[in-house]
Design a protein around this motif. Structure first.
Motif, PDB file in Angstrom:
ATOM      1  N   ARG A 192       0.834  -1.205   0.000  1.00 48.07           N
ATOM      2  CA  ARG A 192       0.000   0.000   0.000  1.00 48.07           C
ATOM      3  C   ARG A 192       0.869   1.255   0.000  1.00 48.07           C
ATOM      4  O   ARG A 192       0.666   2.178  -0.800  1.00 48.07           O
ATOM      5  N   GLY A 193       1.841   1.293   0.902  1.00 47.69           N
ATOM      6  CA  GLY A 193       2.737   2.444   0.961  1.00 47.69           C
ATOM      7  C   GLY A 193       3.588   2.578  -0.286  1.00 47.69           C
ATOM      8  O   GLY A 193       3.834   3.694  -0.775  1.00 47.69           O
ATOM      9  N   ALA A 223       3.021  13.811   0.505  1.00 50.43           N
ATOM     10  CA  ALA A 223       2.164  12.637   0.685  1.00 50.43           C
ATOM     11  C   ALA A 223       2.929  11.353   0.378  1.00 50.43           C
ATOM     12  O   ALA A 223       2.758  10.332   1.063  1.00 50.43           O
ATOM     13  N   GLY A 224       3.799  11.399  -0.634  1.00 47.30           N
ATOM     14  CA  GLY A 224       4.584  10.218  -0.977  1.00 47.30           C
ATOM     15  C   GLY A 224       5.545   9.816   0.122  1.00 47.30           C
ATOM     16  O   GLY A 224       5.704   8.625   0.427  1.00 47.30           O
ATOM     17  N   VAL A 225       6.193  10.797   0.737  1.00 46.93           N
ATOM     18  CA  VAL A 225       7.133  10.502   1.825  1.00 46.93           C
ATOM     19  C   VAL A 225       6.400   9.891   3.017  1.00 46.93           C
ATOM     20  O   VAL A 225       6.839   8.883   3.595  1.00 46.93           O
ATOM     21  N   VAL A 226       5.272  10.483   3.392  1.00 40.61           N
ATOM     22  CA  VAL A 226       4.515   9.986   4.543  1.00 40.61           C
ATOM     23  C   VAL A 226       3.964   8.593   4.273  1.00 40.61           C
ATOM     24  O   VAL A 226       3.921   7.740   5.168  1.00 40.61           O
ATOM     25  N   LEU A 247       2.468   8.896  -6.391  1.00 39.44           N
ATOM     26  CA  LEU A 247       2.523  10.328  -6.105  1.00 39.44           C
ATOM     27  C   LEU A 247       3.919  10.909  -6.238  1.00 39.44           C
ATOM     28  O   LEU A 247       4.112  11.955  -6.877  1.00 39.44           O
ATOM     29  N   TRP A 248       4.924  10.251  -5.609  1.00 38.97           N
ATOM     30  CA  TRP A 248       6.259  10.838  -5.540  1.00 38.97           C
ATOM     31  C   TRP A 248       7.090  10.530  -6.777  1.00 38.97           C
ATOM     32  O   TRP A 248       7.671  11.416  -7.406  1.00 38.97           O
ATOM     33  N   GLY A 277       3.111  14.159   8.900  1.00 38.38           N
ATOM     34  CA  GLY A 277       3.756  13.180   9.764  1.00 38.38           C
ATOM     35  C   GLY A 277       3.224  13.240  11.185  1.00 38.38           C
ATOM     36  O   GLY A 277       3.018  12.205  11.835  1.00 38.38           O
ATOM     37  N   ALA A 278       2.989  14.447  11.671  1.00 40.11           N
ATOM     38  CA  ALA A 278       2.442  14.592  13.024  1.00 40.11           C
ATOM     39  C   ALA A 278       1.009  14.069  13.095  1.00 40.11           C
ATOM     40  O   ALA A 278       0.615  13.426  14.072  1.00 40.11           O
TER      41      ALA A 278
END
Length: 321
Positions: free
Chosen positions: A76-77, A173-176, A84-85, A120-121
């Motif tokens: 999923r990630g 969004a891609g990093v998270v 996205l990234w 992230g938070a």
């Protein structure tokens, strides 16, 4: 007398810092290559060529290391970050930076690390200590200063601003999305299959890539291949390695070292001598990264369940991109 080897925790910290440094240096170097390749390749074709070169390189390394497929829990990630990234971000960034001047691009695109911290938070429970927030504010001011000082007379467009904003959002969004995947899959797996997903997303530009590659000078094509092998295959893998050992917020803040490195590389390779304002902006970027990577002096008290010590600073300049 030989010094004793560092303890395992310290060694892991140093390796993560080294990986972050490699990432940011290579992402900064991408600026020079994109300037060259972008003269012969359209945004979508350049993104696809870069991703194909990266996926091929990563695929060979995976086969040699016998990495295998990522576990189902990581897909999923990987899929979200790849879409996205690796996919949308690279196309809209190439396109957006053709529509706006450097100052506007710096202002909009460099909101990415701030968005990473907020997401992230909210989604990952990343802490947001005051030093991190202060460092990001200083670095953001420096990135905007660098961009404004290096702006030409190209002007800006509403379309360009929207594209740069979309690039910042998809990057964040891609990093998270990538962070949880690194809990069950290796950095190499996450990067390889994310790059493959991005290449599939960019396949509609295959016709443009073939047509433009037939006419492009060898230097532009070599720069596109360089973008795929180093700023993509290598730098995204070292990014994933470092991200798996720290928070998304701190890694996002680390990428603010890139504008300072871009100034240096533009001076060395493009002959663009930086002015005083550019140098000030670069210094602010590095100062902000140092602050955001540091921890407060008072250590958490042993036995106090409510006290949480911040990570040790990674003494490294940290993307894009």
């Amino acid at each position: 007398m030989n010094n004793p080897p560092p303890p395992p925790a310290r060694r892991a910290e140093l390796l993560a810092a080294a990986a972050a440094t490699v990432t940011v240096v290579l992402w900064a170097s991408a600026f020079v290559s994109i300037r060259s390749a972008g003269e012969a390749y359209s945004p979508g074709a350049l993104a696809l060529g870069r991703l194909l070169a990266g996926a091929l390189t990563l695929g060979v390394i995976c086969l040699l290391r016998r990495e295998g497929w990522p576990p189902r829990s990581a897909w999923r990630g990987i899929a979200i970050s790849g879409l996205l990234w690796f996919g949308v971000y690279m196309v809209v960034l190439n396109w957006g930076e053709q529509q706006v001047d450097a100052g506007t691009a710096a202002l909009v695109v460099n909101t990415g690390p701030i968005l990473i911290a907020l997401l992230g938070a909210r989604l990952l429970g990343d802490p947001m200590p005051p030093r991190l927030l202060a460092g990001m504010a200083v670095s953001f001011a420096g990135a905007v200063t660098v961009g404004l000082s290096m702006s030409g007379e190209g002007g800006s467009s509403v379309l360009g601003v929207v594209l740069c904003l979309l690039a910042a959002v998809t990057y964040a969004a891609g990093v998270v999305a990538q962070k949880p995947a690194l809990g069950t899959a290796s950095p190499l797996q996450v990067t390889t299959f994310g790059c493959l997903v991005g290449a599939v997303v960019c396949l509609p530009f295959a016709g443009q890539l073939v047509q433009e590659a037939a006419k492009a000078p060898a230097s532009a094509t070599l720069n596109m291949v360089y973008l795929g092998v180093f700023p993509t295959a290598l730098a995204f893998t070292t990014w994933a390695y470092a991200l798996s050992r720290t928070t998304a917020s701190r890694m996002g803040a680390t990428t603010y070292a890139a504008p300072a490195l871009v100034v240096l590389m533009s001076w060395l390779f493009l002959g663009e001598v930086p002015g005083l304002l550019t140098l000030v902006g670069g210094a602010l970027c590095l100062a902000g990264v140092a602050v955001s990577r540091s921890r407060s002096r008072p250590a958490a008290r042993a036995g106090d369940p409510g006290a949480v010590a911040e990570p040790r600073p990674e003494r490294a300049a940290d993307s894009a991109r």
